[in-house]
Design a protein around this motif. Structure first.
Motif, PDB file in Angstrom:
ATOM      1  N   ILE A 119       0.855  -1.185   0.000  1.00 38.39           N
ATOM      2  CA  ILE A 119       0.000   0.000   0.000  1.00 38.39           C
ATOM      3  C   ILE A 119       0.894   1.239   0.000  1.00 38.39           C
ATOM      4  O   ILE A 119       1.876   1.311   0.750  1.00 38.39           O
ATOM      5  N   TRP A 120       0.532   2.199  -0.835  1.00 40.08           N
ATOM      6  CA  TRP A 120       1.268   3.456  -0.892  1.00 40.08           C
ATOM      7  C   TRP A 120       0.282   4.611  -0.799  1.00 40.08           C
ATOM      8  O   TRP A 120      -0.853   4.535  -1.287  1.00 40.08           O
ATOM      9  N   TYR A 121       0.729   5.702  -0.204  1.00 39.55           N
ATOM     10  CA  TYR A 121      -0.088   6.899  -0.081  1.00 39.55           C
ATOM     11  C   TYR A 121       0.715   8.126  -0.516  1.00 39.55           C
ATOM     12  O   TYR A 121       1.931   8.194  -0.313  1.00 39.55           O
ATOM     13  N   ALA A 122       0.007   9.087  -1.082  1.00 35.46           N
ATOM     14  CA  ALA A 122       0.632  10.381  -1.337  1.00 35.46           C
ATOM     15  C   ALA A 122       0.987  11.026  -0.001  1.00 35.46           C
ATOM     16  O   ALA A 122       0.289  10.835   1.007  1.00 35.46           O
ATOM     17  N   ASP A 123       2.058  11.791   0.013  1.00 37.00           N
ATOM     18  CA  ASP A 123       2.488  12.432   1.258  1.00 37.00           C
ATOM     19  C   ASP A 123       1.397  13.331   1.829  1.00 37.00           C
ATOM     20  O   ASP A 123       1.264  13.468   3.043  1.00 37.00           O
ATOM     21  N   SER A 124       0.606  13.932   0.967  1.00 32.87           N
ATOM     22  CA  SER A 124      -0.421  14.876   1.414  1.00 32.87           C
ATOM     23  C   SER A 124      -1.547  14.212   2.188  1.00 32.87           C
ATOM     24  O   SER A 124      -2.297  14.896   2.897  1.00 32.87           O
ATOM     25  N   VAL A 125      -1.683  12.891   2.063  1.00 32.15           N
ATOM     26  CA  VAL A 125      -2.793  12.208   2.750  1.00 32.15           C
ATOM     27  C   VAL A 125      -2.308  11.163   3.739  1.00 32.15           C
ATOM     28  O   VAL A 125      -3.123  10.587   4.471  1.00 32.15           O
ATOM     29  N   LYS A 126      -1.017  10.913   3.771  1.00 30.76           N
ATOM     30  CA  LYS A 126      -0.468   9.885   4.650  1.00 30.76           C
ATOM     31  C   LYS A 126      -0.810  10.192   6.103  1.00 30.76           C
ATOM     32  O   LYS A 126      -0.676  11.321   6.564  1.00 30.76           O
ATOM     33  N   GLY A 127      -1.286   9.171   6.790  1.00 32.61           N
ATOM     34  CA  GLY A 127      -1.687   9.344   8.183  1.00 32.61           C
ATOM     35  C   GLY A 127      -3.137   9.765   8.350  1.00 32.61           C
ATOM     36  O   GLY A 127      -3.673   9.697   9.467  1.00 32.61           O
ATOM     37  N   ARG A 128      -3.791  10.171   7.257  1.00 28.54           N
ATOM     38  CA  ARG A 128      -5.199  10.579   7.331  1.00 28.54           C
ATOM     39  C   ARG A 128      -6.102   9.659   6.512  1.00 28.54           C
ATOM     40  O   ARG A 128      -7.261   9.440   6.883  1.00 28.54           O
ATOM     41  N   PHE A 129      -5.591   9.137   5.421  1.00 31.01           N
ATOM     42  CA  PHE A 129      -6.382   8.287   4.530  1.00 31.01           C
ATOM     43  C   PHE A 129      -5.864   6.847   4.612  1.00 31.01           C
ATOM     44  O   PHE A 129      -4.673   6.616   4.786  1.00 31.01           O
ATOM     45  N   THR A 130      -6.779   5.902   4.465  1.00 30.16           N
ATOM     46  CA  THR A 130      -6.400   4.501   4.335  1.00 30.16           C
ATOM     47  C   THR A 130      -7.203   3.861   3.210  1.00 30.16           C
ATOM     48  O   THR A 130      -8.256   4.393   2.806  1.00 30.16           O
ATOM     49  N   ILE A 131      -6.709   2.720   2.699  1.00 25.75           N
ATOM     50  CA  ILE A 131      -7.372   2.029   1.597  1.00 25.75           C
ATOM     51  C   ILE A 131      -7.654   0.597   2.010  1.00 25.75           C
ATOM     52  O   ILE A 131      -6.886  -0.324   1.693  1.00 25.75           O
ATOM     53  N   PRO A 132      -8.752   0.356   2.694  1.00 30.36           N
ATOM     54  CA  PRO A 132      -9.156  -1.021   2.980  1.00 30.36           C
ATOM     55  C   PRO A 132      -9.658  -1.690   1.694  1.00 30.36           C
ATOM     56  O   PRO A 132     -10.128  -1.022   0.778  1.00 30.36           O
ATOM     57  N   ARG A 133      -9.551  -2.989   1.667  1.00 30.38           N
ATOM     58  CA  ARG A 133      -9.945  -3.728   0.460  1.00 30.38           C
ATOM     59  C   ARG A 133     -10.676  -4.994   0.892  1.00 30.38           C
ATOM     60  O   ARG A 133     -10.202  -5.711   1.768  1.00 30.38           O
ATOM     61  N   ASP A 134     -11.790  -5.272   0.264  1.00 27.86           N
ATOM     62  CA  ASP A 134     -12.569  -6.469   0.554  1.00 27.86           C
ATOM     63  C   ASP A 134     -12.669  -7.286  -0.731  1.00 27.86           C
ATOM     64  O   ASP A 134     -13.536  -7.048  -1.568  1.00 27.86           O
ATOM     65  N   ASN A 135     -11.759  -8.258  -0.911  1.00 26.71           N
ATOM     66  CA  ASN A 135     -11.752  -9.057  -2.134  1.00 26.71           C
ATOM     67  C   ASN A 135     -13.031  -9.875  -2.278  1.00 26.71           C
ATOM     68  O   ASN A 135     -13.495 -10.131  -3.386  1.00 26.71           O
ATOM     69  N   GLY A 136     -13.592 -10.304  -1.163  1.00 23.87           N
ATOM     70  CA  GLY A 136     -14.813 -11.096  -1.221  1.00 23.87           C
ATOM     71  C   GLY A 136     -15.978 -10.325  -1.819  1.00 23.87           C
ATOM     72  O   GLY A 136     -16.853 -10.896  -2.464  1.00 23.87           O
ATOM     73  N   LYS A 137     -15.971  -9.009  -1.648  1.00 24.92           N
ATOM     74  CA  LYS A 137     -17.034  -8.161  -2.184  1.00 24.92           C
ATOM     75  C   LYS A 137     -16.566  -7.372  -3.400  1.00 24.92           C
ATOM     76  O   LYS A 137     -17.283  -6.495  -3.891  1.00 24.92           O
ATOM     77  N   ASN A 138     -15.362  -7.677  -3.882  1.00 26.57           N
ATOM     78  CA  ASN A 138     -14.819  -6.953  -5.037  1.00 26.57           C
ATOM     79  C   ASN A 138     -14.889  -5.443  -4.845  1.00 26.57           C
ATOM     80  O   ASN A 138     -15.247  -4.701  -5.769  1.00 26.57           O
ATOM     81  N   THR A 139     -14.546  -5.008  -3.672  1.00 24.54           N
ATOM     82  CA  THR A 139     -14.687  -3.589  -3.342  1.00 24.54           C
ATOM     83  C   THR A 139     -13.430  -3.071  -2.661  1.00 24.54           C
ATOM     84  O   THR A 139     -12.834  -3.753  -1.832  1.00 24.54           O
TER      85      THR A 139
END
Length: 131
Positions: free
Chosen positions: A61-81
């Motif tokens: 997982i990678w984040y832009a410096d401007s959002v690091k620590g504030r944004f996250t990217i959870p992923r649910d493969n079972g729901k394709n989301t």
């Protein structure tokens, strides 16, 4: 044919939170690299974050410096989301947010940041943060 459908945008006050969703259909989602980009008025579309997966190294997982620590990217493969959880929002976060998908593992941040690596895009969802 792959389709990415986003939802969850809206208006929020500075300091608040929003959660965007991107639902994928049409292909095996678990092998995709999924990313979020955003585009503010008068500006180029910019990288927000990405999540990739490989059988050898697991998730990256990678984040832009401007959002690091504030944004996250959870992923649910079972729901394709894939989601974009946005906390501590600032007025500068105001933009149209796009979900993007690449049908392969992008193994490095440099590649994950490149818009042309992604062959599939959602329609975009507006996020407005008021001060």
């Amino acid at each position: 044919q792959v389709q990415l459908v986003e939802s969850g945008g809206g208006l929020v006050q500075a300091g608040g939170s929003l959660r965007l969703s991107c639902a994928a259909s049409g292909r095996t989602f678990s092998t995709f690299t999924m990313a979020w980009f955003r585009q503010a008025p008068g500006k180029e579309r910019e990288f927000v974050g990405a999540i990739a997966w490989s059988a050898w190294s697991g998730s990256s997982i990678w984040y832009a410096d401007s959002v690091k620590g504030r944004f996250t990217i959870p992923r649910d493969n079972g729901k394709n989301t894939v989601f974009l959880q946005m906390n501590s929002l600032k007025p500068d976060d105001t933009a149209v947010y796009y979900c993007a998908g690449a049908t392969s593992n992008l193994p490095t941040r440099v590649r994950a940041e490149r818009r042309y690596e992604y062959g599939y895009w959602g329609q975009g969802t507006q996020v407005t943060v008021s001060s």
